[in-house]
Design an enzyme around this catalytic site. Structure first.
Site, short mmCIF file in Angstrom:
data_model
loop_
_atom_site.label_atom_id
_atom_site.label_comp_id
_atom_site.label_asym_id
_atom_site.label_seq_id
_atom_site.Cartn_x
_atom_site.Cartn_y
_atom_site.Cartn_z
N GLN A 192 0.81 -1.20 0.00
CA GLN A 192 0.00 0.00 0.00
C GLN A 192 0.86 1.27 0.00
O GLN A 192 0.53 2.24 -0.66
CB GLN A 192 -0.93 0.01 1.21
CG GLN A 192 -1.86 1.21 1.29
CD GLN A 192 -2.77 1.30 0.08
OE1 GLN A 192 -3.04 0.30 -0.57
NE2 GLN A 192 -3.24 2.50 -0.22
N GLU A 193 1.93 1.25 0.74
CA GLU A 193 2.77 2.44 0.86
C GLU A 193 3.52 2.77 -0.43
O GLU A 193 3.60 3.93 -0.81
CB GLU A 193 3.78 2.25 2.00
CG GLU A 193 3.19 2.33 3.39
CD GLU A 193 2.87 3.76 3.80
OE1 GLU A 193 3.20 4.70 3.06
OE2 GLU A 193 2.26 3.94 4.88
#
Length: 734
Positions: free
Chosen positions: A591-592
């Protein structure tokens, strides 16, 4: 179930008739039947055949690290002549060259270019590389010349032309003329531009094929600034498309204005201007789309965009009413926007009710109708009318099962059924979510509600789920046999270079080409774009293509490509050290950063776990590690997992709070806990006031669940069993 401001006496203003429509509609089935595993077009014919990977011992070994596969490759390479014997010789030689043992590779390459027709050109390339590494200059030059002459029509010959061109520049010109899209040809073009910047033909070459170059924007700007008068409409289209791909929307819009006049190009002229903040230019361009291409899909989209840009409500309503009256396929979207526009005005209660009724009666199956139903369900829940919320949420699942909101609505059917004391209905709802939307965040929440051992917010940190990896690489759906062979052997860089010459349809790729492009990008570590290419396949709107994508989504290779296990060794190492679930760490990294180790956010966060420099410095001081590099995966994951452990310790190992804190900061989380309490974690997530953080929490745990369902054998088997049983249950319902 986001908390929103509720309208006073909403249902009184809408009227009895619509209340009956919304709350009293009967369904023929309690739950809609889940999709079959076979996607078909409207004629009933299969639309996409997923090829099976050929059985090969070497393809299986290609997924293993070089040191681990060396002994088995040796045995195969020395065995009887066969396809796998040739593959083993090639792969073993490639490994040895990469490991600095080029002399040992040479015997395996002897006559391989004659024996291994699929990779003959690449066998010659390996021979040249081996001779170069051992300092055998004459043999190296001889091999490069043989490659350039024997395989002049093959893209692999560009490697030879590149090397030979270092001594004789004419070879470089040949490379550019024959294969302008090959990465080596673009490297040549960049080198020549440094020597003489005034070469517009080379700038155009980069504009057409240099989509992966990090500095491509500077080349595009130089081309449009210095040579605008010489560019043809097709040149502008190439420039516009590349600017669009690089999210340089303002520049893209300007270039699309000079490109061939098509509905899409005309629309992107306006959209680019809108995204760049040039409102008046955007409105003018959108008006032209409607006037010039009234029958195109871009016309109603342009009207909806103009409604967004309208200076007052009257102007907005004019555009929306035009869509409603002229474009029935998009009327639902316009009605929803109209509903949102007039609803806040209490004097427009009658109009609000009429718009809602028209949307739900005449466009009941649209995503817009699903959104309205869900908005009304949220309002009912906020007012304490759980029965009303439950009924509306169930309608979303029944009437709009393909809506982006359907998984969320079906999950809350279960939650609200529990509140109403309907345990059996709740279990059916959770099982339906797992069966119909197995990739969703709400599937994980459903699994936890059913008692599956998959980790809840308070236990997921301690889980250490076993992982099983696929035996072979996925099979590209497009490209030559040579490309597929290279990819299956894990020769990603060669496959990527070849694909740049074979992928000639970048502006309107087929489903097979786009999926293949995503795979190839992932192979060379272009994870951000690779995942985007595959995930954006669901945006296809043409029915046959939608069926193809649906067929593809039934394949494990599709999902494993969306959720790759990158940087597994450092993640495993530092997760173990910091007592964290490695799949949770992997989910957060996906996600990051999408596994891009050099990525930098607009706020300055760096690397895989997107650490702010100040945070990284503080963590490094705690670890007594003065020297670190946030672009180094090992350093970044070490510091990032320490911080994730810190957020867990701050909140007593509650991973919901820990993950939210990783995104929003610990101060915000403490305020939200005090403000909302924590009697229901699902309600807490819905109440998170930062949309970014709410989406972040759901995305991280959705990622975690997908890694679990794709790579953990127990969860995969349980899901498969549930899907089979649920189809029988659904078919038996009255």
């Amino acid at each position: 179930m986001k908390r929103k401001r509720t309208a006073n006496a909403l249902w009184l203003s809408i009227g009895t008739g619509l209340t009956v429509l919304l709350l009293g509609a009967a369904a023929t089935r309690l739950w809609p039947q889940a999709s079959s595993n076979s996607a078909q077009n409207p004629t009933g014919e299969e639309t996409l055949a997923i090829p099976e990977t050929p059985q090969s011992a070497v393809f299986s070994l290609a997924t293993q690290p070089p040191q681990q596969r060396a002994a088995q490759l040796q045995l195969l390479a020395q065995g009887k002549r066969s396809d796998d014997q040739k593959r083993a010789r090639f792969l073993l030689a490639s490994d040895l060259i990469q490991q600095g043992q080029a002399a040992a590779a040479v015997p395996f390459l002897e006559k391989l270019d004659k024996d291994y027709s699929t990779l003959a050109a690449y066998a010659l390339k390996r021979r040249a590389q081996a001779h170069a590494a051992t300092g055998e200059t004459e043999q190296e030059t001889e091999a490069w010349k043989e490659l350039a002459n024997r395989f002049a029509k093959k893209p692999a010959s560009v490697e030879a032309l590149y090397e030979l061109g270092k001594a004789d520049p004419s070879y470089w010109q040949t490379a550019i003329a024959r294969f302008p899209a090959h990465p080596r040809s673009l490297e040549i073009a960049q080198t020549l531009l440094k020597q003489d910047p005034k070469q517009p033909e080379l700038l155009l070459q980069i504009a057409r094929y240099g989509h992966y170059l990090p500095e491509v924007g500077a080349y595009l700007d130089r081309l449009t600034k210095d040579y605008a008068d010489t560019l043809e409409p097709e040149d502008w289209e190439a420039i516009a498309f590349l600017n669009w791909e690089k999210q340089r929307y303002g520049e893209a819009g300007k270039a699309y204005a000079k490109a061939p006049r098509t509905p899409l190009n005309a629309y992107r002229e306006g959209r680019g201007a809108q995204l760049a903040g040039r409102r008046d230019t955007a409105v003018t361009a959108y008006n032209k789309v409607v006037a010039e291409f009234p029958d195109s899909p871009e016309a109603p989209t342009s009207l909806l965009r103009m409604a967004q840009l309208g200076r007052d409500r009257a102007a907005k309503l004019t555009y929306l009413d035009q869509v409603i009256s002229q474009y029935p396929d998009r009327a639902g979207d316009a009605l929803l926007e109209k509903y949102k526009l007039v609803k806040p005005d209490a004097a427009q209660a009658t109009l609000t009710a009429q718009v809602a009724q028209m949307l739900l009666e005449s466009h009941s199956k649209t995503d817009a109708a699903a959104e309205l139903r869900w908005m009304l369900a949220e309002e009912k829940a906020a007012q304490g009318d759980i029965q009303g919320a439950w009924t509306l949420a169930r309608q979303v699942a029944q009437e709009n099962p393909d809506s982006p909101l359907a998984a969320e609505a079906a999950f809350w059917v279960g939650k609200w059924a529990q509140r109403l004391g309907q345990a059996q209905e709740a279990s059916q709802a959770y099982e339906y979510v797992l069966s119909r939307y197995p990739e969703s965040y709400y599937a994980w929440r459903s699994a936890t509600m059913l008692g599956w051992d998959v980790g809840d917010f308070t236990t997921v940190r301690q889980k250490l789920p076993p992982i099983a990896l696929p035996a072979m690489h996925p099979m590209p759906l497009a490209g030559s046999d040579t490309l597929k062979e290279l990819y299956q052997l894990g020769q990603y860089q060669d496959a990527w270079a070849l694909w740049q010459t074979e992928f000639t349809n970048r502006q309107s790729p087929t489903v097979e080409e786009q999926f293949t492009d995503g795979l190839i990008r992932l192979g060379v570590g272009d994870n951000l774009e690779g995942i985007f290419q595959i995930s954006s396949l669901v945006r296809r709107t043409e029915p046959t293509e939608q069926a193809q994508v649906q067929a593809l989504r039934q394949q494990g290779d599709y999902w494993r490509s969306l959720f790759p296990l990158q940087f597994a060794e450092p993640i495993q190492q530092w997760s173990q050290t910091m007592r964290l679930n490695p799949l949770l760490v992997t989910a957060l990294i996906r996600q990051e950063s999408r596994f891009e180790r050099k990525i930098v956010s607009s706020a300055g966060a760096k690397g895989l776990m997107q650490l702010m420099p100040g945070t990284a410095s503080w963590v490094a001081s705690k670890l007594n590690q003065p020297q670190y590099d946030l672009e180094n995966p090992d350093d970044n994951i070490k510091l990032g997992t320490w911080y994730l452990n810190y957020t867990h310790e701050t909140y007593s190992d509650n991973s919901l709070f820990a993950v939210a804190s990783y995104n929003a900061g610990p101060g915000a989380i403490a305020q939200w806990i005090e403000r909302f309490g924590y009697s229901d974690p699902d309600l807490f997530v819905e109440q998170i006031p930062y949309p970014e953080t709410k989406g972040y929490v759901e995305a991280v745990f959705s990622n975690y669940w997908n890694y679990l369902r794709l790579y953990n054998p127990d969860v995969s088997a349980k899901l498969a069993q549930l899907s089979a049983s649920h189809r029988a249950i659904a078919e038996s319902l009255p």
